[in-house]
Design a protein around this motif. Sequence first.
Motif, short mmCIF file in Angstrom:
data_model
loop_
_atom_site.label_atom_id
_atom_site.label_comp_id
_atom_site.label_asym_id
_atom_site.label_seq_id
_atom_site.Cartn_x
_atom_site.Cartn_y
_atom_site.Cartn_z
N ILE A 141 -1.33 -5.61 -10.21
CA ILE A 141 -1.59 -5.37 -8.79
C ILE A 141 -0.56 -4.39 -8.25
CG2 ILE A 141 -1.59 -6.44 -6.51
CD1 ILE A 141 -2.75 -8.93 -7.82
N MET A 143 1.23 -2.13 -9.76
CA MET A 143 1.10 -0.78 -10.29
C MET A 143 -0.09 -0.06 -9.67
SD MET A 143 1.47 0.19 -14.23
CE MET A 143 0.28 -0.90 -14.86
N ASN A 144 -1.07 -0.82 -9.24
CA ASN A 144 -2.29 -0.19 -8.75
C ASN A 144 -2.46 -0.28 -7.25
OD1 ASN A 144 -3.67 0.67 -11.31
ND2 ASN A 144 -3.11 -1.43 -11.75
N THR A 145 -1.42 -0.73 -6.58
CA THR A 145 -1.48 -0.70 -5.13
C THR A 145 -1.02 0.69 -4.70
OG1 THR A 145 -0.95 -3.02 -5.03
CG2 THR A 145 -0.64 -1.76 -3.02
N HIS A 146 -1.75 1.25 -3.77
CA HIS A 146 -1.37 2.58 -3.32
C HIS A 146 -0.06 2.51 -2.57
CE1 HIS A 146 -1.83 6.62 -1.77
NE2 HIS A 146 -2.71 6.77 -2.73
N VAL A 147 0.76 3.52 -2.78
CA VAL A 147 2.09 3.47 -2.18
C VAL A 147 2.00 3.38 -0.65
CG1 VAL A 147 2.27 5.98 -2.22
CG2 VAL A 147 4.33 4.61 -2.06
N VAL A 148 0.96 3.97 -0.07
CA VAL A 148 0.82 3.90 1.38
C VAL A 148 0.57 2.46 1.80
CG1 VAL A 148 -0.62 4.60 3.31
CG2 VAL A 148 -0.08 6.23 1.50
N VAL A 149 -0.33 1.81 1.08
CA VAL A 149 -0.65 0.42 1.40
C VAL A 149 0.59 -0.44 1.20
CG1 VAL A 149 -2.13 -1.51 0.81
CG2 VAL A 149 -3.04 0.82 0.72
N ILE A 152 3.12 0.13 4.04
CA ILE A 152 2.74 -0.48 5.31
C ILE A 152 2.92 -1.99 5.23
CG2 ILE A 152 0.85 -0.86 6.93
CD1 ILE A 152 1.75 1.93 7.09
N ILE A 204 5.92 -0.14 -6.54
CA ILE A 204 4.85 0.55 -7.25
C ILE A 204 5.30 1.06 -8.62
CG2 ILE A 204 3.55 1.26 -5.21
CD1 ILE A 204 4.91 4.11 -5.93
N GLY A 266 5.57 9.44 -5.01
CA GLY A 266 5.63 8.27 -4.16
C GLY A 266 6.61 8.48 -3.02
#
Lengths: 327, 330, 634
Positions: A141, A143-149, A152, A204, A266
């Motif tokens: 999870i 590794m695959n979460t977007h850095v923006v998400v 925030i 990330i 990132g």
Amino acid sequence: MTKYLIKKTLGWLLMIFLATNLAYLLAANFLDPRSNYIGRRPPLSAEEINNLLEPYNLSPDTPLVQRWWTWLTNILTKWDWGQSPVGEVVNSEISYRIWVSAQLLLLSTILSILIGVAVGVYTASRQYKTGDRVWQGISIIAMNTHVVVASIAVVWGALKINELTGKKIFYVVGSHSLDVEGFFPKLMDSAQHLVLPTISLVFISYASYHMTQRTLLLDNLDADYVRTARAKGLTRQQAIRKHALRTSIIPVATSVAFSIPGIFTGAVMTERIFGWNGMGQYFIETISKNDVNGAAAVAAFGAAMTAISAVLADVVVVALDPRVRVS
Amino acid sequence: MTPSKDRNYFKQEPRGEITAHSEVATGDPFSPAEAEQVATLEQMPRGTSRYKLYLRRFFRNKLATIGLIILVFLMLAALFGGFFAKWDYTEPDFLALSEPPSPEHWFGTNDTGNDLYAQTIHGLGRSLTIAIVVSLATLVISAFVGSAAALWGGVAEKAVLAVIHFLLSIPTFLLIALVVADSGGDWKLLIVVLIVFGWMYQARVIWSLALTVREQDYVRAAGYMGVSKLRTIVRHVIPNIGSLLIIQFVFGVVGTVGSETALSFLGLGVKLPDVSLGTLLQGGTAAVQSSPWLFYFPAATLTLLTVSMAFIGDGLRDALDPNSNSGGKA
Amino acid sequence: MTSPVLSVKDLRVNFPSEAGSVSAVRGVDFDLYPGRTLGIVGESGSGKSVTSMSIMGLLPDYAKITGSVKFEGRELLGLSDKQMSEIRGNGIGMIFQDPLSALTPVFDIGSQLVEAIQAHRDVGKKQALKEATELLDLVGIPDPHLRLKSFPHEFSGGMRQRVVIAIAIANNPRVLIADEPTTALDVTIQAQILDVIKLAQRETGAATIMITHDMGVVAETADDVMVMYAGRPVERGDVDTIFSQPRMPYTVGLLGSTPRPDVSAEEPLTPIVGSPPVLVDLKQRCQFAPRCPVAQPACSDGEPPLIPLDDTSGHESACLRAPEIRDRKIGGDLMFKPPQLADDVMAGVPRDERPTTLEVRDLRKEFPLTKGALVKRRVGTVKAVDGLTFDIRKGECMAIVGESGCGKTTTLLEVMDLKPEHGAVVLNGKDAAGMSNSERRAARKDIQIVFQDPMSSLNPRLTVREVIAEPLNSLGFDGDVDARINELMGLVGLDSSQLDRFPSHFSGGQRQRIGLARALATNPSVLVLDEPVSALDVSIQAGVINLLEDLKRRLGLSYLFVAHDLSVVRHLSDRLAVMYKGKFVESGPTDEVFENPQADYTKKLLDAIPIPDPEAARRRRDPRPANASPISQK
Ligand SMILES: Nc1ncnc2c1ncn2[C@@H]1O[C@H](COP(=O)(O)OP(=O)(O)OP(=O)(O)O)[C@@H](O)[C@H]1O
Ligand code: SF4
Ligand SMILES: [Mg+2]
């Protein structure tokens, strides 16, 4: 061994050189500095614009090769990275931003490696047990979460904590406050600003070290030499700790170089979200302002960060691996 | 005797490269010690029973199963979700500016009155289209470049590797950003650029695996039977790294979604009026305090998409890897 | 009699697997007495390694182990890893097969030895280093005090194995287990290592378990022999009895399929048909029954136990018909019938009158030795092949032997490439140097190759039909391809009904046959054989050797044959060249070279081959004063 490191360093210098030139040529081709002057009142003629750009070595009238040569010789002889289309000096623009970004990048890289390797070692020693599976899930999870998400989410959590404690523990904007005096208060203040973006970047990027370290260690667990070590009277845990671990860290160290571009990307985004005035932020500005020279400087910075990390990793490899040392 | 090992040639990181996620390429993901493994890749029943075995192994992995369900749902939403939308994604509802989710606007609206549901469905489709096209293309390119480099060897191989390593260690994301910045948000151009700068990582992984295939005697035998190198790639190399290619494709999609959303988030990729998940995220972050739903829905969609695909990739790796011994517990 | 140091009773090991539970070891019993050497022989997968690993407590956790292993009266099964670690390396030492990977690459030799010493004894670093030096000296590492600081990668395979032995005997173990300690080594090194083990055994007085699949090594080293098949011992006795009066058809077959290096081969070998069973869901019967030529219905009624024979003491066999077996015969008949070989089409034609199929003149191949990572500097040259000249006539097998790294494979590849940089390769009168690309392609029809590794020589994604059709399609074939494929399958002794299966369905021997069919597809006159049988078990190997012999006679093929196993070479080849550092040191008719070697190197090589006959081995060894062979290398 010193020769090995020197050779490696020279290789990386060449890489920085090529990367920077490539970035300059792409920028010169795809960014159009003239658009900064279009729409001015009173309107300027094409010729006038070119004349304005001329002193900044940005005029499209000058052949690209010539502009490139001027740009390059200025850097090499005078360490002058040029000017933006409206005349800001790149050197002074980046001088403080470099440190802002470098501390963020290096800190999060080092933390990612430490955390990732530690988790990798922990999970490998309990393969397919609950701890391993839980970490596996978390890391996938992460590794695959977007850095923006991720950023925030971190901001949201920090604000919640601030709210609950009623104090301003975390700062979500900027890299430091302006009104702080004294060494320790300043340090404290920096830390309060640095924590959040670092957490997002580490979140990330630690996971790929975890996965790599886990796989490599698992590969080494059943290696013949671990068996030899057990056969001479070590317990499995001792044999792993003493023999498998060290061997498996070497390839992880050599892989660091390739992970820097990702973490740099990132950082571009975290700087934007956390309002840090660093190289990432600067890069977005250079692009929107068609600042060819500035963009090339950012690329040079990115490449340099890779090179520095790679050389540091090489030092570690040299320390760990006699096959590199003795030859 | 080889006690079953958690062999690592389906490494944990076959991914797109210019993602916002950091990458770790191991020194040599596929060391020669693994050579044997490729040859014995299929020490198991053939034909339908083999696929049954793969399926069984895949579905034994709970996370992968959940991932597959989520992905199928997202795919259906991207394909058919538009039919349920009450608004077109370009059509603003001036009577509902920045409204929270309601029966009329399921996901709410933004400050110009665009229906977020319609936008999310469209953005999901846009992001997926870009990612799938890019990953397919990079897969084909990297499969050929990687295998060709391995098979030709010598100077050609060295040159290709030098290019790959160079591109891998420079901030390619910046270069992409430079190139697409002034393109006005054309997603087709974005696809081209992502392909151009996106094949290296996979090519390296494929190269290192093809290297072990190259050392297989059947490849050498083919050479002595007058089979051309190109034909050898198609007939001998690629089929034998097929399962790796599938896995690479899945992680390639995840990686590309990451890069595309990152670019669009910075306002460099897909631009309004067209939307992708990245553009929506940009709008959402800006308004996260005032209209948090604008952030939650795109962020959740994006995260579900990448994480579900990553779970699937992981499950595939376990299922296709003959040496994965998660099954040894039967 | 003294009491045994190690006593194994009804040892059973199961591994869970996707296909079901694998019964790797199914009831092993033996007692090991001080100073004795027990040889455990058996084909791949017969459970030899698993037996030794379970004694050492080195099997993975998921292995299910039952039975009893008593060391000096103490039960080992059920001990924790911590408790076992006090016995490993102290009471029991172990030597492994692959010396290249057995030492940790990142630690120097000295610290790995010191670790072994300090794991069990409370001695200071200095004292431990001193002992380490003595150990290295004992196992024959020259200048031991200088070598302590060396890393494994600076040592050759043989030297690394010496270090592994030093580690194993560091604490004077009572039992030494050697699991195929020489399989990965050249014969000359093998002889040295076997000597070192013997020496170590004498120094420590340890009982030894020598695990091997090589009947020659058993004959040379063991006092007692246990033959394993499908996870069980099927025959046991002292070494002379087992070799002279085997009482189990499997042992008889094993001996019959082992080529002899010390006698000229007139008779074909007698292979054992079929292959060992898969160890999942085994039926209750004699596991050898499907391959046994003298099986009876009763053999399928249950698994015959290993029982002592009445007539010779200490000899046990697990065969129902053991009492009937005498002198490898049953009721006066040979159990395994030697196969009929085809008539030699070239029989009676003297060598001078046979056409030359392949001629090589002054072949040279050099590799640059480079240094440097970025900019390669040339610092020297390796002469991998240094001026080879030979010719092969029709219907003749020419063998090249030599130790690893002497340039055998490079020679083959140079010949196969048909593009020599230096020297000439002449195929059926046509010089390869002058060939155009299309001529070279056409010439490939005439020369084909069979590789060593049956696993990697066939693409697992193609059916057998596609595999064999590949050269036909690629090099062109006028005629019915399908008919040709069927014909080829018959030629190599496989059933055409198997054509649409994938290679993974076939055993190693069968795969080698498929590879041979592919090589023969275009009707070549020269076959290049790169260690074609060295990856196969003896019982399977014999069948392939016979097939090669048969094809040579039937089709009048010429073979260029490379092998390191001199017994196989003696059996198959007509002419022999001994290669050393890129050069032929000696060549001539095989029997002549074997019987009357001229070059020193050849003598050394021949002297090192283990003979699968304990008496002959003793005869050869005895004139040598004990341990006169200086244990040194290079
Ligand atoms: N860790 C393991 N997990 C599962 N099966 C295993 C394991 N180790 C060995 N086996 C199986 O046990 C059986 C016996 O293997 P073993 O290694 O003892 O044979 P061997 O006689 O030593 O053969 P070789 O001559 O090839 O060394 C084989 O079928 C093997 O596949
Ligand atoms: S018991 Fe029967 S099948 Fe088994 S070896 Fe003896 S004769 Fe052959
Ligand atoms: Mg073994």
